[in-house]
Motif scaffolding. Structure first.
Motif, PDB file in Angstrom:
ATOM      1  N   ALA A 244      -0.918   0.898 -11.594  1.00 23.41           N
ATOM      2  CA  ALA A 244      -2.228   0.733 -12.235  1.00 23.41           C
ATOM      3  C   ALA A 244      -3.144  -0.188 -11.433  1.00 23.41           C
ATOM      4  CB  ALA A 244      -2.052   0.189 -13.643  1.00 23.41           C
ATOM      5  N   GLY A 245      -2.639  -0.713 -10.321  1.00 22.90           N
ATOM      6  CA  GLY A 245      -3.462  -1.517  -9.441  1.00 22.90           C
ATOM      7  C   GLY A 245      -3.333  -3.019  -9.585  1.00 22.90           C
ATOM      8  N   ASP A 246      -2.368  -3.494 -10.369  1.00 27.39           N
ATOM      9  CA  ASP A 246      -2.199  -4.943 -10.516  1.00 27.39           C
ATOM     10  C   ASP A 246      -1.681  -5.540  -9.218  1.00 27.39           C
ATOM     11  OD1 ASP A 246      -2.047  -7.242 -12.651  1.00 27.39           O
ATOM     12  OD2 ASP A 246      -0.244  -7.405 -11.415  1.00 27.39           O
ATOM     13  N   ARG A 247      -2.429  -6.458  -8.658  1.00 27.63           N
ATOM     14  CA  ARG A 247      -2.091  -7.001  -7.347  1.00 27.63           C
ATOM     15  C   ARG A 247      -0.830  -7.866  -7.378  1.00 27.63           C
ATOM     16  NH1 ARG A 247      -7.825  -8.694  -4.410  1.00 27.63           N
ATOM     17  NH2 ARG A 247      -8.703  -6.569  -4.354  1.00 27.63           N
ATOM     18  N   GLU A 248      -0.630  -8.588  -8.472  1.00 31.68           N
ATOM     19  CA  GLU A 248       0.560  -9.424  -8.550  1.00 31.68           C
ATOM     20  C   GLU A 248       1.820  -8.558  -8.629  1.00 31.68           C
ATOM     21  OE1 GLU A 248       2.345 -13.294  -8.559  1.00 31.68           O
ATOM     22  OE2 GLU A 248       0.456 -12.402  -7.887  1.00 31.68           O
ATOM     23  N   ALA A 249       1.750  -7.456  -9.368  1.00 32.92           N
ATOM     24  CA  ALA A 249       2.877  -6.526  -9.424  1.00 32.92           C
ATOM     25  C   ALA A 249       3.142  -5.927  -8.052  1.00 32.92           C
ATOM     26  CB  ALA A 249       2.604  -5.421 -10.441  1.00 32.92           C
ATOM     27  N   GLN A 250       2.081  -5.571  -7.340  1.00 34.19           N
ATOM     28  CA  GLN A 250       2.234  -5.021  -5.996  1.00 34.19           C
ATOM     29  C   GLN A 250       2.832  -6.062  -5.050  1.00 34.19           C
ATOM     30  OE1 GLN A 250      -1.742  -3.724  -5.129  1.00 34.19           O
ATOM     31  NE2 GLN A 250      -1.564  -1.848  -6.352  1.00 34.19           N
ATOM     32  N   ARG A 251       2.408  -7.323  -5.208  1.00 34.97           N
ATOM     33  CA  ARG A 251       2.961  -8.398  -4.375  1.00 34.97           C
ATOM     34  C   ARG A 251       4.457  -8.544  -4.599  1.00 34.97           C
ATOM     35  NH1 ARG A 251       5.025 -13.043  -4.791  1.00 34.97           N
ATOM     36  NH2 ARG A 251       4.718 -13.121  -7.053  1.00 34.97           N
ATOM     37  N   ILE A 252       4.897  -8.473  -5.862  1.00 41.94           N
ATOM     38  CA  ILE A 252       6.309  -8.611  -6.192  1.00 41.94           C
ATOM     39  C   ILE A 252       7.118  -7.476  -5.563  1.00 41.94           C
ATOM     40  CG2 ILE A 252       7.991  -8.498  -8.081  1.00 41.94           C
ATOM     41  CD1 ILE A 252       5.890  -9.980  -9.803  1.00 41.94           C
ATOM     42  N   LEU A 253       6.615  -6.247  -5.668  1.00 46.89           N
ATOM     43  CA  LEU A 253       7.342  -5.107  -5.122  1.00 46.89           C
ATOM     44  C   LEU A 253       7.362  -5.145  -3.594  1.00 46.89           C
ATOM     45  CD1 LEU A 253       6.258  -2.197  -7.487  1.00 46.89           C
ATOM     46  CD2 LEU A 253       8.268  -3.678  -7.620  1.00 46.89           C
ATOM     47  N   THR A 254       6.273  -5.608  -2.992  1.00 48.18           N
ATOM     48  CA  THR A 254       6.259  -5.764  -1.529  1.00 48.18           C
ATOM     49  C   THR A 254       7.276  -6.812  -1.097  1.00 48.18           C
ATOM     50  OG1 THR A 254       3.916  -5.136  -1.375  1.00 48.18           O
ATOM     51  CG2 THR A 254       4.842  -6.395   0.467  1.00 48.18           C
ATOM     52  N   ALA A 255       7.340  -7.908  -1.838  1.00 40.10           N
ATOM     53  CA  ALA A 255       8.318  -8.958  -1.536  1.00 40.10           C
ATOM     54  C   ALA A 255       9.740  -8.436  -1.705  1.00 40.10           C
ATOM     55  CB  ALA A 255       8.083 -10.168  -2.433  1.00 40.10           C
ATOM     56  N   ALA A 256       9.959  -7.584  -2.694  1.00 46.36           N
ATOM     57  CA  ALA A 256      11.288  -6.992  -2.892  1.00 46.36           C
ATOM     58  C   ALA A 256      11.686  -6.157  -1.682  1.00 46.36           C
ATOM     59  CB  ALA A 256      11.295  -6.136  -4.155  1.00 46.36           C
ATOM     60  N   ALA A 257      10.750  -5.341  -1.178  1.00 49.24           N
ATOM     61  CA  ALA A 257      11.020  -4.531   0.012  1.00 49.24           C
ATOM     62  C   ALA A 257      11.296  -5.412   1.218  1.00 49.24           C
ATOM     63  CB  ALA A 257       9.836  -3.604   0.292  1.00 49.24           C
ATOM     64  N   ASP A 258      10.543  -6.513   1.339  1.00 50.59           N
ATOM     65  CA  ASP A 258      10.770  -7.441   2.447  1.00 50.59           C
ATOM     66  C   ASP A 258      12.179  -8.031   2.395  1.00 50.59           C
ATOM     67  OD1 ASP A 258       8.207  -7.034   3.368  1.00 50.59           O
ATOM     68  OD2 ASP A 258       7.380  -8.862   2.476  1.00 50.59           O
ATOM     69  N   GLU A 259      12.597  -8.462   1.218  1.00 54.82           N
ATOM     70  CA  GLU A 259      13.920  -9.070   1.079  1.00 54.82           C
ATOM     71  C   GLU A 259      15.022  -8.072   1.424  1.00 54.82           C
ATOM     72  OE1 GLU A 259      14.680 -12.074   0.682  1.00 54.82           O
ATOM     73  OE2 GLU A 259      12.844 -13.028  -0.044  1.00 54.82           O
ATOM     74  N   LEU A 260      14.875  -6.836   0.984  1.00 54.99           N
ATOM     75  CA  LEU A 260      15.869  -5.815   1.307  1.00 54.99           C
ATOM     76  C   LEU A 260      15.880  -5.534   2.807  1.00 54.99           C
ATOM     77  CD1 LEU A 260      15.228  -3.388  -1.693  1.00 54.99           C
ATOM     78  CD2 LEU A 260      17.227  -4.858  -1.364  1.00 54.99           C
TER      79      LEU A 260
END
Length: 342
Positions: A244-260
């Motif tokens: 839906a475009g929430d930037r904080e949610a997108q930041r969390i998912l990007t950080a998850a991909a980074d950690e993996l």
């Protein structure tokens, strides 16, 4: 009492569910049973033991129902045992240290003691290793798992293995469903305080939990209804917020991909895969359902290791567990080594 002699019991236990199968020497499933989460770090020793016993009990009941195993009268064993298993292999989440191995082996033995079952040889292993064997078929490659927890395993052409992550929800499991859910709760509470970035995450997370206010989220996180599995489910709400475009949610998912990616890169380095072609496979609810995480991780791994070849898992994790047991039966099954635990 009639005795059923079965070659193999294979059990795959994780942070969300458990699966037990009884098979013949060709790996043909004779009985199957499901149970709940059996990672003792999250479910506790009693809870894990209970769910493992439930899954095995259902597999035995399925065996009885299907009639898939010959019934062997044995007067000497009357009233002692209903099912004899030559080899039992347990591949369980939470086995990361020697202390874990001792604790998990103990709870497995206690679970078996609750059942009409006698085991000749017991093998206890980490579920990630078994999943790797099932996914790659033993071929060189890495398996990235991000479900309730997270771990990356790899195996090279010489059969050497490497792993990264998988240190549990308290100090690890970065990029997992639990990690994403916890980050969402933190973001909501920080925004509520005015300490963090504005976010609409609460519009998805609170209704998902049946809540209306941030204070309820706080109370739930410290209350008896809290569980690792429930926090992990919040990753779905984070995915909806990101879409839906929430930037904080997108930041969390990007950080998850980074950690993996950091964990995957460590395994790639350990096995020198950055120089040669290798197969990479993704598994787990986060990587299956959250395209935002999956695509970001795919791009980062491809940039780091251009020779990577993406593939689908050849078989489900339980078949890796079965393969471990069949290998034992083939190479050592004739030896008399009851009560031997690996």
């Amino acid at each position: 009492m009639a005795v059923r002699r079965i070659p193999l019991l294979a059990v795959d236990g994780g942070g969300t569910k458990s699966l037990a199968v009884l098979t013949d020497r060709q790996g043909q499933v004779l009985g199957r049973g499901h149970g709940g989460p059996s990672n003792y770090h999250g479910s506790g020793t009693e809870g894990a033991m209970r769910e493992l016993a439930a899954a095995i009990r259902k597999a035995i009941a399925d065996l009885d129902h299907s009639g898939g195993s010959p019934v062997v009268p044995d007067a000497e064993k009357e009233a002692e045992v209903d099912v004899e298993v030559e080899c039992a292999v347990f591949a369980l989440a939470g086995l990361d240290t020697e202390s874990d191995r001792l604790a998990i082996t103990g709870l497995v033995q206690e679970a078996l003691a609750l059942l009409p079952l006698q085991v000749g040889h017991l093998i206890v292993e980490n579920d990630g290793y078994a999943a790797l064997l099932g996914a790659t078929g033993g071929q060189p490659g890495i398996l990235v798992i991000a479900g309730t927890g997270s771990i990356i395993y790899g195996i090279d052409v010489q059969g050497r293995t490497a792993r990264a992550g998988g240190w549990g929800h308290r100090v690890g499991d970065e990029g997992s469903g639990y990690w994403i859910g916890k980050q969402a709760a933190l973001a909501i509470l920080r925004a509520y305080d005015g300490r963090g970035a504005d976010t609409r995450l609460k519009e998805w997370v609170l209704p998902f939990l049946g809540m209306e206010r941030e204070e309820e989220l706080f109370n739930w996180m410290y209350g008896s209804a809290y569980s690792i599995e429930k926090v992990s489910r919040l990753s779905r709400a984070v995915g909806q917020a990101a879409s839906a475009g929430d930037r904080e949610a997108q930041r969390i998912l990007t950080a998850a991909a980074d950690e993996l990616f950091y964990a995957a890169a460590a395994v790639i380095r350990h096995l020198s895969f950055h120089r040669d072609p290798f197969v990479a496979i993704m598994q787990g609810g986060v990587l299956q359902h959250e395209s935002y995480v999956r695509e970001a991780l795919l791009r980062r791994i491809e940039a780091y290791a251009p020779h990577v070849q993406w593939d689908e898992a050849r078989r489900e994790p339980i078949y890796g567990v079965v393969a471990m047991g069949l290998s034992y039966l083939e190479t050592r099954g004739g030896e008399d080594d009851n009560d031997n635990v690996e």
